[in-house]
Design an enzyme around this catalytic site. Structure first.
Site, PDB file in Angstrom:
ATOM      1  N   ASN A 100       1.834   1.247  10.734  1.00 29.03           N
ATOM      2  CA  ASN A 100       2.441   1.565   9.445  1.00 29.03           C
ATOM      3  C   ASN A 100       3.354   0.461   8.923  1.00 29.03           C
ATOM      4  OD1 ASN A 100       3.615   3.619   7.346  1.00 29.03           O
ATOM      5  ND2 ASN A 100       5.403   2.938   8.521  1.00 29.03           N
ATOM      6  N   TYR A 171      -0.693  -8.372  -1.026  1.00 23.57           N
ATOM      7  CA  TYR A 171      -0.671  -7.018  -0.448  1.00 23.57           C
ATOM      8  C   TYR A 171      -2.034  -6.335  -0.571  1.00 23.57           C
ATOM      9  CZ  TYR A 171       0.874  -2.126   0.062  1.00 23.57           C
ATOM     10  OH  TYR A 171       1.023  -0.814   0.447  1.00 23.57           O
ATOM     11  N   LYS A 175      -4.293  -5.084   2.553  1.00 19.54           N
ATOM     12  CA  LYS A 175      -4.646  -3.673   2.717  1.00 19.54           C
ATOM     13  C   LYS A 175      -6.153  -3.444   2.616  1.00 19.54           C
ATOM     14  CE  LYS A 175      -0.653  -1.829   3.574  1.00 19.54           C
ATOM     15  NZ  LYS A 175      -0.373  -1.372   4.956  1.00 19.54           N
ATOM     16  N   THR A 205       9.171   5.461  -1.267  1.00 21.37           N
ATOM     17  CA  THR A 205       9.707   4.612  -0.205  1.00 21.37           C
ATOM     18  C   THR A 205      10.365   3.388  -0.823  1.00 21.37           C
ATOM     19  OG1 THR A 205       7.777   3.160   0.074  1.00 21.37           O
ATOM     20  CG2 THR A 205       7.716   5.277   1.225  1.00 21.37           C
TER      21      THR A 205
END
Length: 301
Positions: A100, A171, A175, A205
């Protein structure tokens, strides 16, 4: 504590805050013993602190659970190896790895620096591979010794990895790599009693507060669809023995919604039975596009 993952040993990386913290607490609430891994870095990967991991451990222990903290760098080969060793030395086994950990260095591609690219690819992509590689080495040894495990890997991809996201080329690439890595690992690890799946979560988050600014505020009453805790039930289930028949899948999860992401698939085709001439291909490509479904839009486009 007794529950769905009673007595299973679980590593959760990036577990000091946000979604990772929610995972660690949820696993512990369902009876797991948890290695809470977090290097305690800032949003951009700067600094380090053992505080976030230790605070989550303290929460778990205060609730009657069992946990130990780790501040290993998951994208460092030796650090990832030590993380797996910690689970084995502290609890005597390893059943579940939840990858994670990550951070952001967002920038439009035309302005993205080499260091910003390398740092994000390292923590997200190598930070998945390295712990997984050391965990499966242990599980393979167990299988060869006649103790085939019922082990689980749950990786963390993103909608940015599945569809792309403007301003997050590094990113998104990392991913997308995680999703591809998940499919390959599932195929390779099945012989050792290991399933590998991934989630693409959306929740409140540190990493998402800018991307989902309009949705960040928790409601005054009712269901908080952006709470990180909404993501963890699926991860706990995937980490249980009940999920033994599910592998190589990517799930999108947010609020009360769980959906199965559809991977790249073979689509419309044209076969001449011989080599094409460049001048022939314009109408051929137009015909293939006309037959195919429209792609989902890139986030932010």
């Amino acid at each position: 504590m007794n529950g769905m993952v009673d007595d299973r040993v679980v590593i959760v990386t990036g577990a000091g805050r946000g979604i990772g913290r929610a995972h660690a607490l949820a696993f512990a609430a369902e009876g797991a013993r948890v290695v809470v891994n977090d290097a305690g870095t800032g949003l951009a990967g700067d600094g380090a602190s053992g505080g976030p991991a230790q605070r989550v451990v303290s929460e778990i222990v205060a609730a009657g659970g069992s946990a130990v903290a780790s501040t290993d760098d998951v994208a460092d080969w030796a650090g990832a190896e030590n993380l797996v060793r910690t689970a084995l030395e502290e609890f005597g086994r390893l059943d579940v790895l939840v990858n994670n950990a990550g951070f952001l260095r967002d920038r439009m591609l035309v302005n993205l620096g080499e260091d910003e690219w390398d740092a994000v690819i390292r923590v997200h992509l190598k930070g998945h591979f390295a712990p997984m590689r050391h965990a499966v080495a242990h599980w393979r040894a167990e299988a060869k010794a006649g103790r085939t495990p019922s082990a689980r890997v749950i990786n963390t991809s993103s909608g940015a990895g599945l569809l792309g996201s403007i301003g997050q080329g590094n990113y998104s690439a990392a991913k997308a790599g995680v999703a591809g890595l998940t499919v390959v690992a599932a195929a390779e690890f099945a012989r050792y009693g290991v399933t590998v799946n991934a989630i693409a979560p959306a929740a409140r988050t540190r990493m998402t507060e800018r991307a989902f600014a309009e949705d960040m505020a928790a409601p005054e009453d009712g269901f908080d669809a952006m709470a990180p805790e909404n993501i963890s039930p699926l991860v706990v289930w995937l980490g249980s023995t009940e999920s033994a028949e599910v592998t190589g899948r990517v799930f999108e999860v947010d609020g009360g919604r769980v959906s199965l992401a559809q991977a790249w698939r073979h689509g419309p085709a044209a076969d001449k039975g011989a080599r094409w001439e460049p001048a022939e291909l314009g109408p051929v490509v137009a015909g293939l596009i006309a037959e195919a479904a429209e792609p989902e839009p890139v986030y932010g486009a």
